[in-house]
Design an enzyme around this catalytic site. Structure first.
Site, short mmCIF file in Angstrom:
data_model
loop_
_atom_site.label_atom_id
_atom_site.label_comp_id
_atom_site.label_asym_id
_atom_site.label_seq_id
_atom_site.Cartn_x
_atom_site.Cartn_y
_atom_site.Cartn_z
N HIS A 5 1.82 16.33 -26.11
CA HIS A 5 1.73 14.94 -25.65
C HIS A 5 0.50 14.18 -26.16
CE1 HIS A 5 5.04 16.15 -23.13
NE2 HIS A 5 5.16 14.94 -22.63
N LYS A 16 3.83 12.02 -10.90
CA LYS A 16 3.09 11.13 -11.81
C LYS A 16 3.92 9.86 -11.96
CE LYS A 16 0.45 13.96 -15.06
NZ LYS A 16 0.33 14.28 -16.49
N ARG A 31 0.82 -1.24 0.00
CA ARG A 31 0.00 0.00 0.00
C ARG A 31 0.84 1.27 0.00
NH1 ARG A 31 -3.79 -2.60 3.63
NH2 ARG A 31 -5.52 -3.36 2.36
N GLU A 43 -3.84 17.33 -11.68
CA GLU A 43 -4.18 17.66 -13.07
C GLU A 43 -5.67 17.82 -13.31
OE1 GLU A 43 -1.49 16.04 -16.22
OE2 GLU A 43 -3.39 15.48 -17.14
N ASN A 85 0.85 19.02 -20.82
CA ASN A 85 0.59 18.00 -21.84
C ASN A 85 0.73 18.54 -23.26
OD1 ASN A 85 0.00 16.04 -19.90
ND2 ASN A 85 -2.10 16.79 -19.71
N ARG A 131 -2.53 22.18 -14.61
CA ARG A 131 -1.41 21.27 -14.87
C ARG A 131 -1.48 20.67 -16.27
NH1 ARG A 131 1.34 16.60 -10.96
NH2 ARG A 131 2.78 15.88 -12.56
N LYS A 183 8.22 23.66 -13.54
CA LYS A 183 7.37 22.49 -13.29
C LYS A 183 6.81 22.55 -11.86
CE LYS A 183 6.26 17.85 -14.10
NZ LYS A 183 6.52 16.58 -14.71
N HIS A 239 2.17 11.18 -27.61
CA HIS A 239 1.96 9.86 -27.00
C HIS A 239 1.39 8.87 -28.03
CE1 HIS A 239 1.97 10.91 -22.40
NE2 HIS A 239 3.17 10.62 -22.86
N GLU A 277 11.56 18.52 -23.67
CA GLU A 277 10.74 18.98 -22.53
C GLU A 277 11.16 20.40 -22.11
OE1 GLU A 277 8.12 17.24 -21.69
OE2 GLU A 277 8.55 15.08 -21.70
N HIS A 282 11.03 9.33 -26.05
CA HIS A 282 9.87 10.12 -25.61
C HIS A 282 10.00 11.56 -26.13
CE1 HIS A 282 6.57 11.45 -23.09
NE2 HIS A 282 7.34 12.41 -22.60
N1 LIG Z 1 6.26 11.17 -14.74
C1 LIG Z 1 6.34 12.21 -15.53
O1 LIG Z 1 5.90 13.32 -15.18
C2 LIG Z 1 7.01 12.07 -16.86
C3 LIG Z 1 7.33 13.21 -17.61
C4 LIG Z 1 8.00 13.04 -18.82
C5 LIG Z 1 8.32 11.76 -19.27
N2 LIG Z 1 7.96 10.67 -18.52
C6 LIG Z 1 8.29 9.31 -18.97
O2 LIG Z 1 9.71 9.19 -19.00
C7 LIG Z 1 10.05 8.17 -19.92
C8 LIG Z 1 11.23 8.60 -20.78
O3 LIG Z 1 12.32 8.86 -19.95
P1 LIG Z 1 13.81 8.89 -20.52
O4 LIG Z 1 13.84 9.67 -21.76
O5 LIG Z 1 14.66 9.28 -19.39
O6 LIG Z 1 14.04 7.37 -20.98
P2 LIG Z 1 14.78 6.11 -20.30
O7 LIG Z 1 14.50 6.03 -18.87
O8 LIG Z 1 14.41 4.96 -21.16
O9 LIG Z 1 16.33 6.46 -20.49
C9 LIG Z 1 16.85 6.57 -21.79
C10 LIG Z 1 18.10 5.69 -21.97
O10 LIG Z 1 19.20 6.32 -21.31
C11 LIG Z 1 19.90 5.36 -20.52
N3 LIG Z 1 20.53 6.13 -19.44
C12 LIG Z 1 19.92 6.70 -18.38
N4 LIG Z 1 20.78 7.47 -17.71
C13 LIG Z 1 21.98 7.37 -18.33
C14 LIG Z 1 23.25 7.95 -18.11
N5 LIG Z 1 23.44 8.87 -17.16
N6 LIG Z 1 24.25 7.60 -18.94
C15 LIG Z 1 24.04 6.73 -19.95
N7 LIG Z 1 22.85 6.17 -20.24
C16 LIG Z 1 21.82 6.50 -19.43
C17 LIG Z 1 18.85 4.38 -20.12
O11 LIG Z 1 19.40 3.15 -19.76
C18 LIG Z 1 18.00 4.30 -21.38
O12 LIG Z 1 18.57 3.40 -22.29
C19 LIG Z 1 8.81 7.86 -20.74
O13 LIG Z 1 8.28 6.63 -20.31
C20 LIG Z 1 7.87 9.00 -20.38
O14 LIG Z 1 6.53 8.60 -20.46
C21 LIG Z 1 7.33 10.81 -17.34
ZN LIG Z 2 6.83 14.23 -21.60
#
Ligand SMILES: NC(=O)c1ccc[n+]([C@@H]2O[C@H](COP(=O)([O-])OP(=O)(O)OC[C@H]3O[C@@H](n4cnc5c(N)ncnc54)[C@H](O)[C@@H]3O)[C@@H](O)[C@H]2O)c1
Ligand SMILES: [Zn+2]
Length: 365
Positions: A245, A142, A120, A234, A242, A238, A224, A249, A184, A264
């Site tokens: 997105h 999120k 939980r 949201e 998006n 907020r 942010k 998405h 972003e 992404h």
């Molecule tokens: N929660 C939220 O508010 C929010 C906002 C924006 C995006 N997201 C989500 O985030 C995700 C995308 O995140 P991302 O772009 O970080 O992708 P990711 O987590 O897949 O990382 C991208 C790649 O970089 C590698 N990596 C990470 N740190 C590294 C480093 N320091 N050195 C070398 N390699 C490294 C990872 O292993 C991966 O292969 C999506 O799923 C998206 O939906 C969430």
């Molecule tokens: Zn995003």
């Protein structure tokens, strides 16, 4: 060290610090009260196993267990979530355990959701290691997985205990991932801060020094923070986050299903351009501003065209399943000038189709 405090006026919500500094990970044990937890578990992906993880572990003063999962969006699913729950049970985690999410946005979203649901809910700390996660994903609470072909369709709002952002970890990040994160940053400028938008378009991200990256990260985190504090779940403003997105998405999900690589940020870049064109088409946004968005994306090496010719129906189907919709209608977040965004905008289907036809498969006039 700069610390931003995310503070909610609703006292039942958790407030938390976001620490931003080059080298801050070396101070992890001083900043997080590890001794108050029964167990400390780190979730990371296998790309970080030999680089950032050993360096990070050297700074942790408590015994830790490590859970490693495969890298990338493909892992952000219920199977991996089940594996994480299973490993938490196997290492003897209980309600007083702490989960540290060390990785990009996938680790943050997945680990945050695992922590929110295990027993939980247990505490978690976000240690973002991609630019995208440092400027956006790690703040705001999120947490989610992808399910049923829809991005982030199963998830929760749950704030972390703290966020630690060390821009020096970005030195090992591949250029494509660095560029992805810049989408972003462009979004934050486009929706909220015209002068930030301009400053962020002066030099390509791969030429930025650690200090320049740090100040970009700081500004994005401030923006942010200001948005999520006012609307944690949201229900209103907020939604401007998006921007890019709804279309983004949909494209990201289509690529994922077809096992075609797309980050992404690349999907969001396409989404921002599409949604800017749409905003222009319905008379909200000047052509000059659409061009500014395109220029910023191109300058940062982000895509401005789809490489795949997805059908209108395929894209529309994904967009219609978007969780931001209401009463079967797509609700768009559209900018009306650089630095200003509206939300819950309804657009007639024929305008969406026309924008897609004029844009996706060729240059817009
Ligand atoms: N929660 C939220 O508010 C929010 C906002 C924006 C995006 N997201 C989500 O985030 C995700 C995308 O995140 P991302 O772009 O970080 O992708 P990711 O987590 O897949 O990382 C991208 C790649 O970089 C590698 N990596 C990470 N740190 C590294 C480093 N320091 N050195 C070398 N390699 C490294 C990872 O292993 C991966 O292969 C999506 O799923 C998206 O939906 C969430
Ligand atoms: Zn995003």
């Amino acid at each position: 060290m700069t610390t931003i405090h995310v503070l909610f006026s609703d006292l039942s919500r958790k407030n938390y610090p976001v620490h931003i500094e080059l080298g801050v990970l070396a101070r992890f044990s001083a900043l997080i009260p590890l001794e108050s937890y029964s167990k400390v578990i780190i979730l990371t992906d296998t790309n970080l196993s030999e680089s950032i993880l050993p360096r990070f572990l050297a700074h942790i003063s408590a015994p830790t267990a490590v859970i490693e999962i495969p890298p990338g969006e493909m892992a952000k699913n219920v199977d991996t979530l089940q594996k994480i729950w299973g490993e938490l049970v196997a290492v003897g985690a209980d309600r007083k355990s702490l989960l540290i999410n060390l990785g990009g946005g996938v680790i943050g979203d997945l680990g945050g959701f695992a922590a929110s649901t295990f027993m939980r809910g247990i505490d978690f700390v976000q240690v973002p290691t991609t630019l995208l996660a440092q400027v956006d994903a790690s703040i705001g609470g999120k947490v989610a997985i992808d399910f049923g072909g829809i991005k982030n369709s199963i998830g929760a709002f749950n704030q972390p205990m703290a966020v630690l952002i060390d821009p020096s970890v970005l030195r090992t990040l591949p250029r494509r991932e660095l560029v992805s994160g810049f989408a972003e940053i462009i979004k934050h400028g486009a929706i909220l801060d015209a002068s930030y938008f301009q400053s962020a378009t002066r030099s390509p991200v791969w030429e930025c020094s650690d200090e320049q990256l740090q100040s970009l990260i700081l500004r994005s985190c401030e923006l942010k923070q200001s948005v999520v504090e006012g609307d944690e779940k949201e229900s209103g403003c907020r939604k401007i986050l998006n921007f890019g997105h709804t279309f983004g998405h949909a494209i990201e999900a289509l690529h994922l299903e077809a096992s075609l690589p797309m980050t992404h940020g690349e999907a969001v870049a396409l989404g921002m351009l599409f949604e800017s064109q749409l905003s222009h088409r319905i008379g909200l946004l000047a052509k000059h501003d659409v061009d500014q968005i395109r220029f910023a994306l191109e300058m940062q090496g982000l895509p401005t065209h789809c490489t795949e010719q997805w059908s209108y129906e395929a894209i529309l189907e994904k967009m219609q399943k978007d969780k931001k919709n209401s009463l079967g209608k797509i609700r768009w977040s559209l900018i009306d000038r650089i630095g200003s965004c509206r939300f819950d905008v309804e657009v007639p289907d024929q305008e969406v189709r026309a924008t897609l036809e004029t844009w996706a498969w060729g240059e817009i006039a």
